[in-house]
Enzyme design. Structure first.
Site, PDB file in Angstrom:
ATOM      1  N   ASN A 203       0.797  -1.111  -0.054  1.00 61.22           N
ATOM      2  CA  ASN A 203      -0.052  -0.077  -0.063  1.00 61.22           C
ATOM      3  C   ASN A 203       0.848   1.419   0.102  1.00 61.22           C
ATOM      4  OD1 ASN A 203      -2.827   1.048   0.174  1.00 61.22           O
ATOM      5  ND2 ASN A 203      -1.879   1.817   2.296  1.00 61.22           N
ATOM      6  N   GLU A 267      -7.773   4.341   0.642  1.00 58.00           N
ATOM      7  CA  GLU A 267      -7.892   5.267   1.554  1.00 58.00           C
ATOM      8  C   GLU A 267      -8.301   6.642   0.968  1.00 58.00           C
ATOM      9  OE1 GLU A 267      -4.207   5.902   3.795  1.00 58.00           O
ATOM     10  OE2 GLU A 267      -3.524   3.988   3.687  1.00 58.00           O
TER      11      GLU A 267
HETATM   12  C1  GLA Z   1      -1.595   7.394   5.375  1.00 54.75           C
HETATM   13  C2  GLA Z   1      -1.782   6.105   6.304  1.00 54.75           C
HETATM   14  C3  GLA Z   1      -2.912   5.919   6.960  1.00 54.75           C
HETATM   15  C4  GLA Z   1      -3.409   7.342   7.737  1.00 54.75           C
HETATM   16  C5  GLA Z   1      -3.138   8.268   6.521  1.00 54.75           C
HETATM   17  C6  GLA Z   1      -3.975   9.636   7.070  1.00 54.75           C
HETATM   18  O1  GLA Z   1      -2.125   7.493   4.314  1.00 54.75           O
HETATM   19  O2  GLA Z   1      -1.510   4.959   5.375  1.00 54.75           O
HETATM   20  O3  GLA Z   1      -2.895   5.036   8.059  1.00 54.75           O
HETATM   21  O4  GLA Z   1      -2.557   7.378   8.714  1.00 54.75           O
HETATM   22  O5  GLA Z   1      -1.758   8.629   6.019  1.00 54.75           O
HETATM   23  O6  GLA Z   1      -3.473  10.078   8.331  1.00 54.75           O
END
Ligand code: GLA
Length: 355
Positions: A203, A267
């Site tokens: 990811n 996300e």
């Molecule tokens: C990154 C991380 C997430 C989260 C986001 C926003 O994308 O992967 O776990 O912490 O930042 O805070």
């Protein structure tokens, strides 16, 4: 003639109902709100990252998660520091609450986030003074304890998060410093040993704006496939600004799909105030622009082969819960639900994008 008059009457009735009123004048929704949900309307899983405190205490928040999603991710509760605050102490309370919530509310899929990352590390890890073999053991033990604990309950994991810089070089995280460049591959092997059925993702963010980073990630995935390292998908964070071009979005989605592995938009949030204007307010024009961008992301994702569509996850539920305003230091409204969990134009655009 009678038939024609009958047809005209039916047409008039249908069109007046579509506008939301019936002949008596009472307003009726076209689709009753309770009958619509993202999980029902989309041909792939749709979820959100959730804050466990809000899930416990805010009924509206929990209701949206129950009703709309068929996949769920912990915003923070499965990160290293939350689960494993001391070397010999694991704290499962919040993660268990999430898993139980998912199981008892319609068997929602749980996506685990995240096993190995350079952030959210407890000080016992960042201050660790043992040698490389001892540090490898920390990494392996953490991965295998967590994956084993949730075996059969957590379907998939972000095994490693954000291991690359935007320039495409490996981030010089504590993991890389102590364990060398190939630590990422070993994380996948350790996770696979603990749960051979778990779907394992790499990811990261930036797929949509950095071709160097995108290429580095794709090359790593190809290398893993060639070496038989168990990797099953690409997680693209997609924390994006509404001004991101459609071309960049489709390049990112299609490049991830070209690996042949699963694709998770993991996300998603679409911010409106990248210029950090203080005192900005949310206007109809902004809502429309944001809805169009959400729609484009969903439409493009929906066009990849069905077996590769792991799903789309937004990063939190409603605008007031998002990390974005805090991160920007300015107001923003990046999610499909507003601060009181009302569906925004983005919500309807997500649904319309798959029609
Ligand atoms: C990154 C991380 C997430 C989260 C986001 C926003 O994308 O992967 O776990 O912490 O930042 O805070």
């Amino acid at each position: 003639m009678k038939r024609i008059i009958y047809a005209i009457v039916v047409l008039l009735l249908v069109s007046s109902c579509k506008k939301g009123s019936k002949p008596g004048g009472t307003t009726v929704p076209v689709i009753p709100a309770s009958d619509t949900s993202l999980q029902k309307m989309l041909p792939f899983k749709f979820g959100g990252a959730v804050n466990i405190n809000l899930l416990r205490t805010n009924t509206k928040y929990a209701d949206v998660a129950k009703h709309e999603y068929n996949s769920i991710t912990a915003e923070n509760a499965m990160k290293f520091g939350a689960l494993h605050p001391q070397e010999n102490t694991y704290n499962w309370t919040d993660a268990d609450y999430l898993v139980n919530f998912a199981q008892t509310n319609g068997a929602k899929r749980v996506h685990g986030h995240t096993l190995i990352w350079h952030q959210s590390l407890p000080s016992w890890v960042t201050n660790y003074s043992g040698d490389s073999a001892a540090f490898e053991n920390i990494m392996k033990t953490h991965i295998q304890t967590v994956v084993t604990r949730f075996k059969g309950k957590v379907t998939s994991w972000d095994v490693v998060n954000e291991a690359f810089e935007d320039s495409g070089v490996l981030r010089n995280s504590i993991w890389r410093q102590k364990l060398g460049d190939d630590y990422i591959a070993r994380c996948f092997q350790y996770a696979n040993q603990a749960d051979p059925d778990a779907i394992l993702f790499y990811n990261d963010y930036g797929h949509e704006y950095s071709s160097a980073k995108r290429t580095a990630i794709t090359n790593m995935i190809t290398d893993f496939k060639n070496r038989g390292i168990p990797i099953h998908g690409t997680g693209m964070q997609f924390h994006m600004t509404v001004t991101q071009s459609d071309a960049n979005i489709s390049t990112a989605i299609n490049a991830a799909a070209a690996t042949g592995l699963k694709v998770h938009i993991a996300e998603l949030d679409i911010r409106l105030n990248n210029d950090k204007v203080q005192g900005l307010t949310f206007t109809t024009a902004m809502a429309t622009q944001q809805a169009a961008k959400y729609g484009y992301v969903v439409k493009t994702f929906n066009a990849i082969p069905a077996a590769q569509k792991y799903g789309i996850t937004t990063w939190n539920v409603g605008d007031a819960d998002s990390w974005v305003p805090g991160w920007l230091g300015a107001p923003d409204w990046p999610l499909p639900f507003d601060a009181v969990y009302k569906r925004k134009p983005a919500y309807y655009s997500i649904i319309n994008a798959v029609k």
